[in-house]
Every structure is written in structure tokens, then in C-alpha cells.
Scaffold this motif. Structure first.
Motif, short mmCIF file in Angstrom:
data_model
loop_
_atom_site.label_atom_id
_atom_site.label_comp_id
_atom_site.label_asym_id
_atom_site.label_seq_id
_atom_site.Cartn_x
_atom_site.Cartn_y
_atom_site.Cartn_z
N GLY A 481 0.83 -1.19 0.00
CA GLY A 481 0.00 0.00 0.00
C GLY A 481 0.87 1.25 0.00
O GLY A 481 2.06 1.22 -0.32
N MET A 482 0.26 2.39 0.39
CA MET A 482 0.94 3.67 0.25
C MET A 482 2.17 3.78 1.15
O MET A 482 3.20 4.32 0.76
N LYS A 483 2.11 3.28 2.40
CA LYS A 483 3.26 3.37 3.29
C LYS A 483 4.44 2.59 2.72
O LYS A 483 5.58 3.06 2.72
N ALA A 484 4.15 1.37 2.25
CA ALA A 484 5.21 0.57 1.65
C ALA A 484 5.74 1.25 0.40
O ALA A 484 6.95 1.21 0.11
N GLY A 485 4.86 1.90 -0.35
CA GLY A 485 5.29 2.62 -1.55
C GLY A 485 6.24 3.76 -1.20
O GLY A 485 7.21 4.03 -1.92
N ASN A 486 5.98 4.44 -0.07
CA ASN A 486 6.88 5.51 0.37
C ASN A 486 8.26 4.95 0.72
O ASN A 486 9.29 5.58 0.44
N MET A 487 8.28 3.79 1.35
CA MET A 487 9.55 3.15 1.67
C MET A 487 10.33 2.82 0.39
O MET A 487 11.55 3.01 0.31
N MET A 518 13.42 8.83 9.17
CA MET A 518 12.10 9.10 8.56
C MET A 518 10.94 8.75 9.48
O MET A 518 9.78 9.04 9.16
N ASN A 519 11.23 8.13 10.63
CA ASN A 519 10.16 7.76 11.59
C ASN A 519 9.05 6.94 10.95
O ASN A 519 7.86 7.25 11.06
N PHE A 520 9.44 5.89 10.24
CA PHE A 520 8.45 5.01 9.64
C PHE A 520 7.81 4.05 10.65
O PHE A 520 6.95 3.25 10.28
N GLY A 521 8.24 4.11 11.89
CA GLY A 521 7.66 3.23 12.90
C GLY A 521 8.11 1.80 12.71
O GLY A 521 9.31 1.50 12.68
N ASN A 522 7.13 0.89 12.58
CA ASN A 522 7.44 -0.53 12.42
C ASN A 522 7.57 -0.95 10.96
O ASN A 522 7.40 -2.12 10.62
N LEU A 523 7.82 0.01 10.10
CA LEU A 523 7.96 -0.28 8.68
C LEU A 523 9.44 -0.52 8.36
O LEU A 523 10.30 0.32 8.66
N PHE A 524 9.75 -1.68 7.78
CA PHE A 524 11.13 -2.06 7.47
C PHE A 524 11.22 -2.46 6.00
O PHE A 524 10.21 -2.62 5.33
#
Length: 655
Positions: A481-487, A518-524
Motif C-alpha cells: 500500500g501507500m506506506k510501503a510505496g513511500n519506503m 524518517m520515523n516510519f515506525g514498524n515499517l522495514f
């Protein structure tokens, strides 16, 4: 409205006393004599009691030919109660004492009977009563007395069908009365108009409300309460119509049919009023409801078979269902459910009027005017209360649906906008990724990705440095989704700017530092990076599946397994590298975990072994053909089910 004489036994006050007359002498003429005066003939004078009866198996009509020495005294409505021979004839008589003021005054003798009757009034007669072309059971004759005297009423009565009527609870005898002719005519007309008017009014009233709730149900099927109340109204209308019809029947079979249809409707009114209440209030339908339904249907069947004598059975079942109604209403009022008060008020009206009706039938209380069947007025109150509440509920529900429809329009518009934006983002993301090509030095390469949503979380890319080193990466962001796309956008930016300047483990740790900023939280981001120069290959991995390397010379697939934490998890993680060499015809396959963790309908994973088998079978194909074989395996495994993760492949074949 008084009950029909044919089913007045529904509410018996006492059993008729059968008097055995002993003695061999002809009875005294003053016994069992009904006196007629000008005053009492202004109403109906009951002639049912005190008949002296004998039973003979013959057809003689002349009173002088009948011997009454062994006569018994019974009422005319119970003539056949103790008879076993269907072909027998009842011979009976009683006396009328006529006052002098009635000399020459026309009087009417009215008869209700279901057989064939011959009547003598003194020396007047015979008067024949029986089924005529209109099938009447009610009939009358006019008599005029020419002197003040004691007259003997004599009857010869046959009823071969008496067992049918008695088994059904209907009298097989005779009801007889006498009154002034003017009173009789006026009363009969008034009686017919009054009862027909009530029948038509209440039946039409119920059907009108039934049509109303049918319309409400058609336009708003979500409210099942309208359907159940509609069915209740239809059966209640049937109940009321045939209750009046039985009373006004002109033929005993017509009366019997009306009674049976009336009894047929009773259990269904109770069943559907319970279903209505269960659907109206959030009161759980108990399991014993089905026991109540069975009891109502069985007792209703027994009442249809014997409409009068078995009426108590269906009444008992109705009382039990009424207790369940009270239980539901008590819970609804205790929990303060919407509509509990107005519905309870309607049922209270029905109960009060029905109680009055029952007490009046038992002669405990007298009639208020001509009001004897009062339950229809209680039912009217109930129907009005419930209809007012349901109409209010319909309006509120309709308004709520309209508001929800308006919200859906806004949401659909917003979803269309978001869908367009996501599609544009997907196009942008794909435009940033390379495609299959042959322009890379020493290798045929195919890059391919199938996203699980519009914007994927997988990533692949390559670059060629001045020393002809080919660097290839493949990555998988957690989720999609969008968060993964930003990564993915962040990693691509880091790869394009720094991917050629770092030693692979150092590049991975540099990416981790930037991700944390970037403070993505738990996004790796998991990643595999491969550097190829000539025949040499260097592989490093940060939490990705093994790299598959097909060695043509050995005809086998090797798994290059390197354990490591995803990017963004830990600073200064000691990532490892492995070195190897590739020869012409060797194939290198980099992949995300989308194909490995692909589930079929039996919740089985696709697994790595199937991927290795495909690579072994198709190593001679071009990289794009190998990718196509891998996708075909995915489709066969899913069999139409949606994929739950992005699927990405990078295939390199050494020229």
C-alpha cells in the motif's frame, strides 16, 4: 352480539337437566306450560324447555297415534344427545297457555333446526320445517289463537346427520321461540344489519391495515416486523369474518364450515404476533417457541375437527402463547426498548376488551348496550398502536437509509478519487522500475512484479558503474500500500545516490540510519543486493529469501542463504557477503517471499521447492520466459483466489 344458537354451547352455563318422568298416567296439562301474555311476546319467549319426548323408529305424524306413556322430559336442543339410531324420529309435546288479550293477534314461531321438522299448534298445522332451496336452518311461521286456552305444541323431528353435528360440538336438536310478529320482523332486520355492518367494518379495517403494512414491507424489506404484522392481520381478519359468518349462517353446514375456518385462523394469529414481537424487540427467540407453535397447530387441528367441543383446547394453547407475549413485553419495558410502551398499551386494550367479552359470554357481567363481542374493539386499539409505532419506525429507518445513501455517494466519490490517485501512484512506481532487457553487459535480465494492491511494497533496480560492475537489488517492504510505496521511493533514492559508493554491508547500515530518521515506525525493508563483474558475483542479504543460482555445468540449483536483519531494524548490523562465479548459461534468480508464502484454497504454501523445480526445468529459456513460467505456477496454485502479497522476480542469465 349473542352467540349463535348452534354454538352457544361454547360457553355453557350448566348442563341441561334430563328429567325422567315416571308413571303410566298421561301427564297433567298444567305441567311444563309456557304462559303467553302481551308483555312477554314483545320479546322472544323461549320454548326450549319442558318437552315430553318419546323415540320411535317410524314416520307417523298424527299426535293421536303416539303413545307418550314412557316419555321423558328434555330440552329441545338436546333431543338427540342420548340417541344411537340415526333413523329414529323424535315425538315431543309441551303446552302454551295463551292469555285472552292475545286472541286474534298474529304471533311468530321461530325455529332453528338442522333436520326435518313437522309442527302442530293445537289443531293448526302441520307446519313443515326443513332444508329448502335456500338451505335455511332458520325459519318461522305465523300463528293466530282464536281463544284463551291451553294449546299443545307437538313436533315430529328427524335428523339423520345428528352424529356429525354432535361430534363437531354443534347441537343436533331444535331451538324454538315465539314473539309478536312486529317485534320478530324488526328484530330480524336489525339483527342482520347490525351484524353485517360489524362484520364488514372490522374485516375491511383489518385488511386496509394489512395492505398498508404490505406496502411498508415492499418498500423496506429490512423491517421484517411489517411482514409478520401483515400475516397477523390477514389471519385476524379471517378470524373476525368467519366468527360473524358462523353466527349469521342460514344452514348448519354453512355454520359448521365458518366455525372450522374461524378455528383454523386462531393459531396463526398467535404464531405471527409472537414472531412480530421477536422481530420488533431485541428479545432472543427461545427454543420453546417451536413447542408453542406445535401446540397451537395441533390444538387448532383438533378445534377444526370439533369446533365447539374442542374449543377449550385451542383456547388453552392461546393462553400459553399469551403468557409468552407478556414475557416479551415485560422484558421490553424493563430494558426500555423503543416502542415498548405504546405496543404494551395496545395489548392492554386487547386484554381488557377480551376479558369483558369472556365474562359477558359467561353471564358474569351484562352487555353494555348491544356490545357483547368486544374483542374486535381491543384488537382495533392494538392495531392502531402498533401501526403508529411501525409507521414511525419506517419513517426513521427510511430517513436513516437516505442519510446512509448520501454518505455512500460521498464515500464512492472519495473512493473513486483515491482509486485514481492510487492508480496514478502505481503507474509512477512502475515507471521508476526497470523492465526486461538485453542491454546489460554480459547478462540477459528480466525484472517483473505483481502487486497485491495498487501500490506495491516490493522493489527492484539496477545500476552500472564505470568499471562495468552491474549492481542489482530486490527488496520487500513490510506490508503493502501507500506506506510501503513511500519506503520504496526512499530506498530507490538511496540506491541511486549511494548504491555504487559503498561496500554492501555499509550501504545496508546507511539505509537503516536514513529509515530511522524518517520515523516510519514498524515499517522495514528487506533487501538482497548482488554485484556482478565479469564472471564474479557478490551477494548480500538483509532478511530476504535465498538467492537461487542454477549451475548449468552441475545441472542443479544452489540456494545462497545469508541471514540478516531487515533495513531499519538495527544500527550497525554485521551483514555478511558471499562470493561465487557464473559461467555461460548459468541463471541467477532473486525473488521476494510473495511466491513462497502463496496460499491455495487448502491453506497450503507454494514453497521454495516448486520454484527450484521450475528453474531447473526452464533454465534454457530466456529470463522473460522463465518469469512467465513462475507466474503460471502462481496462477495454477491460486485457482482464482486473490494473492495476499506482492510477487517480484529478477532473473539474470549469463551470456
Amino acid at each position: 352480539m349473542k352467540k349463535s344458537m348452534f354454538y352457544r354451547s361454547i360457553f355453557p352455563l350448566a348442563s341441561m337437566l334430563v328429567i325422567l318422568v315416571s308413571g303410566a298416567i298421561y301427564p297433567d296439562t298444567q305441567m311444563d306450560t309456557t304462559r303467553l301474555t302481551m308483555e312477554n311476546t314483545q320479546a322472544f319467549v323461549n320454548l326450549n324447555n319442558g318437552w315430553r319426548v318419546v323415540y320411535r323408529n317410524d314416520n307417523r305424524l298424527n299426535p293421536s297415534e303416539i303413545n307418550f306413556r314412557d316419555a321423558i322430559v328434555v330440552s329441545s336442543d338436546s333431543l338427540f344427545n342420548n340417541v344411537s339410531d340415526v333413523n329414529i324420529t323424535c315425538y315431543a309435546f309441551k303446552y302454551l297457555n295463551v292469555d285472552s288479550i292475545l286472541i286474534g293477534v298474529p304471533l311468530t314461531i321461530g325455529v332453528y333446526q338442522s333436520g326435518t321438522l313437522t309442527l302442530f299448534v293445537g289443531d293448526q298445522g302441520p307446519y313443515e320445517f326443513g332444508y329448502n332451496s335456500q338451505g335455511k336452518i332458520r325459519d318461522n311461521r305465523t300463528v293466530v289463537f282464536d281463544s284463551a286456552d291451553v294449546y299443545r305444541l307437538y313436533i315430529a323431528f328427524r335428523n339423520p346427520e345428528y352424529k356429525t353435528y354432535i361430534n363437531s360440538g354443534i347441537t343436533a336438536g331444535i331451538y324454538m321461540y315465539i314473539s309478536g310478529q312486529d317485534y320478530f320482523t324488526a328484530n330480524e332486520l336489525d339483527h342482520h344489519i347490525f351484524n353485517t355492518s360489524f362484520q364488514m367494518f372490522f374485516t375491511s379495517f383489518l385488511l386496509a391495515f394489512a395492505i398498508l403494512h404490505l406496502v411498508l414491507f415492499i418498500y423496506l424489506r429490512e423491517l421484517k416486523s411489517n411482514l409478520y404484522f401483515l400475516l397477523f392481520l390477514l389471519f385476524y381478519a379471517m378470524n373476525v369474518y368467519f366468527d360473524f359468518e358462523a353466527f349469521m349462517g342460514r344452514h348448519v353446514l354453512e355454520t359448521l364450515l365458518s366455525l372450522r375456518l374461524h378455528r383454523f385462523a386462531i393459531p396463526f394469529t398467535s404464531i405471527f404476533i409472537l414472531k412480530f414481537l421477536y422481530s420488533l424487540f431485541p428479545v432472543k427467540q427461545p427454543r420453546y417457541f417451536y413447542a408453542i407453535v406445535i401446540l397451537l397447530l395441533v390444538s387448532g387441528g383438533l378445534a377444526v375437527y370439533a369446533p365447539v367441543s374442542n374449543l377449550w383446547i385451542i383456547n388453552t394453547a392461546v393462553i400459553l402463547s399469551t403468557l409468552e407475549v407478556f414475557r416479551i413485553l415485560i422484558i421490553a419495558n424493563k430494558e426500555k426498548y423503543d416502542g415498548a410502551k405504546i405496543v404494551s398499551f395496545g395489548f392492554a386494550m386487547l386484554f381488557i376488551f377480551s376479558l369483558y367479552d369472556t365474562l359477558n359470554d359467561m353471564d358474569v357481567v351484562g352487555a353494555i348496550g348491544r356490545l357483547t363481542n368486544a374483542y374486535m374493539f381491543g384488537a382495533t386499539g392494538l392495531i392502531v398502536c402498533i401501526s403508529v409505532y411501525l409507521a414511525k419506525q419506517f419513517a426513521l429507518t427510511n430517513r436513516k437509509l437516505a442519510e446512509e445513501a448520501a454518505e455512500r455517494v460521498v464515500l464512492e466519490s472519495d473512493n473513486q478519487r483515491k482509486t485514481w490517485e492510487l492508480e496514478e501512484a502505481r503507474k509512477l512506481q512502475l515507471s521508476l522500475l526497470p523492465h526486461c532487457g538485453n542491454e546489460l553487459p554480459g547478462y540477459d535480465v528480466c525484472f517483473s512484479m505483481r502487486t497485491a494492491t495498487e501500490v506495491g511494497g516490493d522493489y527492484y533496480d539496477y545500476m552500472i558503474t564505470n568499471d562495468n560492475t552491474l549492481t542489482v537489488v530486490i527488496g520487500d517492504a513490510t506490508g503493502h500500500g501507500m506506506k510501503a510505496g513511500n519506503m520504496v521511493v526512499l530506498i530507490k533514492s538511496l540506491f541511486n545516490t549511494m548504491g555504487h559508493t559503498f561496500y554492501i554491508p555499509d550501504f545496508f547500515n546507511h539505509c537503516t540510519r536514513q529509515i530511522k530518521k524518517m520515523n516510519f515506525g514498524n515499517l522495514f525493508m528487506s533487501m538482497t543486493m548482488v554485484k556482478l563483474r565479469g564472471n564474479n558475483v557478490v551477494v548480500s542479504s538483509a532478511g530476504m529469501p535465498p538467492v537461487l543460482m542454477y549451475k548449468k555445468e552441475l545441472d542443479e540449483v544452489e540456494e545462497v542463504i545469508i541471514k540478516g536483519m531487515p533495513l531499519g531494524a538495527h544500527d550497525q548490523f554485521p551483514y555478511q557477503e558471499k562470493m561465487d562465479s557464473l559461467k555461460t548459461g548459468d541463471v541467477l534468480l532473486l525473488l521476494s517471499d510473495g511466491i513462497i508464502e502463496l496460499f491455495n484454497s487448502s491453506r497450503q504454501m507454494h514453497g521454495m521447492k516448486r520454484v527450484k523445480d521450475i528453474l531447473t526445468e526452464s533454465y534454457e529459456m530466456t529470463p522473460s520466459e522463465i518469469v512467465e513460467r513462475l507466474y503460471n505456477s502462481c496462477d495454477n496454485w491460486l485457482k482464482g483466489r486473490p494473492q495476499n502479497d506482492d510477487i517480484t522476480f529478477v532473473v539474470l542469465k549469463k551470456k
